[in-house]
Design a protein around this motif. Structure first.
Motif, PDB file in Angstrom:
ATOM      1  N   ASN A 140      -0.079   6.158   2.613  1.00  0.00           N
ATOM      2  CA  ASN A 140       0.369   5.404   1.814  1.00  0.00           C
ATOM      3  C   ASN A 140      -1.016   3.929   1.690  1.00  0.00           C
ATOM      4  N   HIS A 142      -1.003   0.782   1.474  1.00  0.00           N
ATOM      5  CA  HIS A 142      -0.756   0.074   1.871  1.00  0.00           C
ATOM      6  C   HIS A 142      -2.158  -0.039   3.242  1.00  0.00           C
ATOM      7  N   TYR A 174       7.500   7.222   6.973  1.00  0.00           N
ATOM      8  CA  TYR A 174       7.396   6.507   6.721  1.00  0.00           C
ATOM      9  C   TYR A 174       6.228   5.659   5.318  1.00  0.00           C
ATOM     10  N   HIS A 175       5.173   6.715   5.883  1.00  0.00           N
ATOM     11  CA  HIS A 175       4.380   7.098   4.150  1.00  0.00           C
ATOM     12  C   HIS A 175       5.232   6.597   3.379  1.00  0.00           C
ATOM     13  N   ARG A 178       7.242   3.734   2.562  1.00  0.00           N
ATOM     14  CA  ARG A 178       5.925   2.307   2.324  1.00  0.00           C
ATOM     15  C   ARG A 178       5.149   2.189   0.817  1.00  0.00           C
ATOM     16  N   VAL A 202       9.490   1.767   8.894  1.00  0.00           N
ATOM     17  CA  VAL A 202       9.738   0.926   7.989  1.00  0.00           C
ATOM     18  C   VAL A 202       9.588  -0.595   7.812  1.00  0.00           C
ATOM     19  N   PRO A 203       8.980  -1.731   7.202  1.00  0.00           N
ATOM     20  CA  PRO A 203       7.782  -0.834   6.750  1.00  0.00           C
ATOM     21  C   PRO A 203       6.768  -1.407   8.516  1.00  0.00           C
TER      22      PRO A 203
END
Length: 252
Positions: A140, A142, A174-175, A178, A202-203
């Motif tokens: 991701n 971020h 998770y990725h 996000r 998440v997050p």
């Protein structure tokens, strides 16, 4: 539901062979890791044989971490280093009986990065021994701004372009959560090319019993669509790993 302990995060304060033993004691069905290369493969294999746990996968080297690298395979001009990292990972995977290698793309936004990445992946697919799957994983924006592979759509284009049966997608909930959201729908759509599934909250990338994603629903969906391989617990425990494992009994 079966679970794999990602020892890049879980019990990371212990030597890798001891982390494998801790995963067995905690009730995990398999293990996976990030970069095990500082530990002799024979020591890891001995711990796997002792516990009976399979090693699901490991990553190719990040390269010069101090210099800001996070993978090499999409970096134009670094083909020699990228292929050496692929060879290293495949040799280690064979020595410990790992079934997959995640080929890390790295930070690259140049126009030729796609060509470089696909060429190195073709090399990896040709070199991989029978029974070893190559995985690519979008990270991701971020956590890894500037990483070449950022979305599942981008990964699907690459997998379709190469067309190798031993190249699959690492679907990290998770990725995806996000960056793209709609985890369950994306997983259903991509299931034919998925080689491994990972998860974290998440997050904040903690244990899955917190955060904005309802993992009871996600795991139930995974079960109903017929996925029966261990799911990779790749979360940051934020303290002693054993204190964070209450989710396992609830979600099994």
């Amino acid at each position: 539901m079966k679970f794999s302990a990602n020892l890049g995060f879980l019990w990371s304060d212990r030597p890798l062979p001891d982390a494998i033993r801790a995963a067995k004691a905690a009730g995990f069905d398999a293990v996976e890791c990030h970069w095990p290369y500082a530990v002799p493969a024979a020591e890891v294999k001995a711990a796997l044989d002792e516990t009976g746990l399979p090693m699901l996968g490991l990553n190719t080297s990040r390269g010069n971490v101090a210099g800001g690298e996070n993978g090499l395979s999409a970096l134009p001009g670094r083909e020699t280093d990228a292929r050496a990292a692929i060879d290293e990972a495949l040799a280690y995977a064979s020595a410990v009986g790992a079934s997959a290698v995640h080929v890390m793309a790295g930070f690259a936004r140049e126009a030729e990065a796609h060509r470089t990445f696909t060429a190195n992946l073709r090399y990896a697919c040709a070199q991989a021994p029978e029974g070893v799957t190559l995985l690519i994983e979008p990270l991701n924006r971020h956590d890894a701004p500037g990483y070449f592979l950022q979305t599942t759509d981008q990964a699907l284009v690459i997998i379709d372009e190469i067309g190798a049966p031993n190249l699959k997608l690492m679907f990290d909930c998770y990725h995806v959560g996000r960056t793209e959201g709609d985890i369950v729908t994306r997983l259903k759509d991509l299931l034919p090319v998925v080689g491994h599934i990972q998860f974290a909250s998440v997050p904040d990338r903690a244990a899955p019993d917190r955060g904005e994603v309802n993992y009871a629903f996600v795991f139930d969906t995974i079960r109903r669509i017929g996925w029966d391989n261990p799911l990779g617990a790749e979360y940051k425990p934020g303290g002693p790993t054993d204190a964070t494992l209450g989710w396992m009994a609830a979600y099994r």
